[in-house]
Motif scaffolding. Structure first.
Motif, mmCIF file in Angstrom:
data_model
loop_
_atom_site.group_PDB
_atom_site.id
_atom_site.type_symbol
_atom_site.label_atom_id
_atom_site.label_comp_id
_atom_site.label_asym_id
_atom_site.label_seq_id
_atom_site.Cartn_x
_atom_site.Cartn_y
_atom_site.Cartn_z
ATOM 1 N N UNK A 57 30.883 54.958 4.197
ATOM 2 C CA UNK A 57 31.211 55.240 5.592
ATOM 3 C C UNK A 57 32.595 54.675 5.889
ATOM 4 N N UNK A 58 33.562 55.501 6.236
ATOM 5 C CA UNK A 58 34.899 54.991 6.558
ATOM 6 C C UNK A 58 34.877 54.236 7.884
ATOM 7 N N UNK A 59 35.821 53.336 8.061
ATOM 8 C CA UNK A 59 35.842 52.490 9.255
ATOM 9 C C UNK A 59 36.007 53.293 10.538
ATOM 10 N N UNK A 99 45.086 58.645 34.890
ATOM 11 C CA UNK A 99 44.188 57.636 35.463
ATOM 12 C C UNK A 99 44.298 56.274 34.763
ATOM 13 N N UNK A 100 45.134 56.185 33.745
ATOM 14 C CA UNK A 100 45.319 54.917 33.047
ATOM 15 C C UNK A 100 46.026 53.917 33.965
ATOM 16 N N UNK A 101 45.572 52.679 33.943
ATOM 17 C CA UNK A 101 46.144 51.645 34.803
ATOM 18 C C UNK A 101 47.633 51.453 34.538
ATOM 19 N N UNK A 102 48.390 51.088 35.580
ATOM 20 C CA UNK A 102 49.829 50.869 35.462
ATOM 21 C C UNK A 102 50.121 49.762 34.451
ATOM 22 N N UNK A 103 51.056 50.005 33.562
ATOM 23 C CA UNK A 103 51.394 49.045 32.519
ATOM 24 C C UNK A 103 50.605 49.245 31.247
ATOM 25 N N UNK A 104 49.730 50.262 31.214
ATOM 26 C CA UNK A 104 48.917 50.559 30.031
ATOM 27 C C UNK A 104 49.165 51.994 29.589
ATOM 28 N N UNK A 105 48.734 52.326 28.376
ATOM 29 C CA UNK A 105 49.015 53.635 27.802
ATOM 30 C C UNK A 105 47.965 53.972 26.756
ATOM 31 N N UNK A 106 47.899 55.250 26.363
ATOM 32 C CA UNK A 106 46.991 55.694 25.315
ATOM 33 C C UNK A 106 47.687 55.610 23.968
ATOM 34 N N UNK A 107 47.007 54.973 23.004
ATOM 35 C CA UNK A 107 47.583 54.789 21.674
ATOM 36 C C UNK A 107 46.601 55.312 20.619
ATOM 37 N N UNK A 108 47.110 56.083 19.664
ATOM 38 C CA UNK A 108 46.276 56.640 18.613
ATOM 39 C C UNK A 108 46.049 55.595 17.526
ATOM 40 N N UNK A 109 44.771 55.198 17.328
ATOM 41 C CA UNK A 109 44.418 54.195 16.327
ATOM 42 C C UNK A 109 43.209 54.676 15.532
ATOM 43 N N UNK A 110 43.351 54.799 14.232
ATOM 44 C CA UNK A 110 42.284 55.231 13.328
ATOM 45 C C UNK A 110 41.669 56.553 13.778
ATOM 46 N N UNK A 111 42.530 57.443 14.220
ATOM 47 C CA UNK A 111 42.069 58.765 14.612
ATOM 48 C C UNK A 111 41.502 58.860 16.007
ATOM 49 N N UNK A 112 41.569 57.778 16.790
ATOM 50 C CA UNK A 112 41.013 57.775 18.143
ATOM 51 C C UNK A 112 42.042 57.230 19.128
ATOM 52 N N UNK A 113 42.021 57.787 20.338
ATOM 53 C CA UNK A 113 42.901 57.314 21.394
ATOM 54 C C UNK A 113 42.284 56.089 22.064
ATOM 55 N N UNK A 114 43.063 55.027 22.155
ATOM 56 C CA UNK A 114 42.598 53.759 22.732
ATOM 57 C C UNK A 114 43.606 53.312 23.790
ATOM 58 N N UNK A 115 43.106 52.764 24.894
ATOM 59 C CA UNK A 115 43.984 52.265 25.953
ATOM 60 C C UNK A 115 44.541 50.907 25.547
#
Length: 312
Positions: free
Chosen positions: A83-85, A205-221
């Motif tokens: 199972x990959x991470x 809708x992401x809080x000010x000062x935050x952003x969506x980042x692609x990590x291990x194939x998934x978008x994370x705030x």
């Protein structure tokens, strides 16, 4: 589940289930307040097991999406069979869905066989499903420190309420409040899943000062600094508080409306029977008074005549 649709779809399922249980418990208690007994699930008018069939269907779709449809190669394993991470959370989410499937399947079997411990065992299976949900979300492989972790932390509070009230229902089957709170918590789970889906995967809708980042194939705030992260978490807490107030207002108004609608008929018929009894008692009293009155008037008439003197 780590997408907007992956949260909104199960959110609507929990919301619908919670509303259905809330409606059914309030209606049952309004119609039978003295003989009320809780039920883990409720039969529909056209299909007795419709609720349980829908739970099984939704769980099956969830497992398929997590393990076979969602992954790029339509299977969750790596080339060497491990199972990959980046698929760990897929197995976690699917395990939750499998447990709800087991609950619904055995609830049907228990109802068909009808053993004496049917109610307690069905409640136990429901508690097991919520316990599995709490366990896997608490030890989630996803981020625990960021904004998503704050959403999951507050979700666990709602799941604890669902788990606790389900366990309490085993020993308190006649407690309406236990069923009422459990239904409201299931509905709250659904609302919170929907909010999570939109708040975590909608860029606007992401809080000010935050952003969506692609990590291990998934978008994370992610947030630029600690201050932005602290502000984002505080906003999550405020969202939870406002939703708690809104849901409290809704369930109370929902209760008052349904009790007025379904309880009025029972109350009206009771008052009618009491009125009939009162009228019967009044008739009996009036008849008695009339009979007594007739005797008294007859005696008074007799007293009105003077005795005749025979010696005259």
């Amino acid at each position: 589940m780590g997408t907007l649709v992956g949260h909104v779809a199960p959110g609507f399922a929990f919301l619908a289930l919670g509303l259905w249980h809330l409606f059914s418990h309030i209606k049952l208690h309004a119609q039978q307040p003295s003989s009320y007994t809780s039920s883990p699930w409720f039969p529909a008018s056209k299909s007795r097991y419709l609720e349980l069939f829908l739970i099984m269907l939704g769980s099956s779709i969830s497992v398929s999406m997590e393990l076979f449809i969602g992954p790029e190669r339509h299977q969750p394993f790596d080339s060497d069979g491990t199972i990959p991470s980046n698929h760990l959370h897929n197995f976690e989410h699917s395990s939750i869905s499998m447990t709800f499937f087991v609950y619904a399947a055995f609830a049907i079997l228990l109802d068909r066989f009808g053993p004496k411990a049917q109610y307690g065992l069905t409640q136990f299976l429901g508690a097991l499903a919520f316990g599995q949900q709490l366990f896997l979300f608490h030890l989630h492989s996803a981020d625990h420190m960021g904004v998503e972790g704050q959403y999951h932390l507050l979700l666990q509070i709602i799941i604890v309420v669902s788990l606790a009230t389900t366990l309490m229902g085993i020993g308190l089957p006649k407690s309406f409040m236990v069923s009422f709170v459990r239904s409201a918590s299931i509905m709250f789970q659904g609302v919170w899943f929907i909010v999570m889906g939109y708040a975590l995967w909608t860029p606007s809708l992401i809080s000010k000062g935050c952003f969506l980042n692609l990590e291990e194939g998934h978008l994370v705030v992610r947030c630029h600094d600690k201050e932005a992260l602290h502000r984002a978490k505080s906003l999550v807490n405020i969202q939870f508080s406002w939703l708690l107030i809104a849901i409290t207002i809704f369930v109370m108004l929902f209760y008052l409306i349904l009790v007025e609608f379904y309880g009025e008929k029972a109350g009206y018929s009771t008052l009618t029977r009491e009125d009939d009894l009162d009228e019967d008692l009044d008739d009996v009293e009036s008849q008695k008074s009339k009979k007594v009155g007739e005797k008294k008037s007859f005696m008074d008439i007799g007293k009105g005549f003077e005795p005749i003197d025979m010696e005259r």
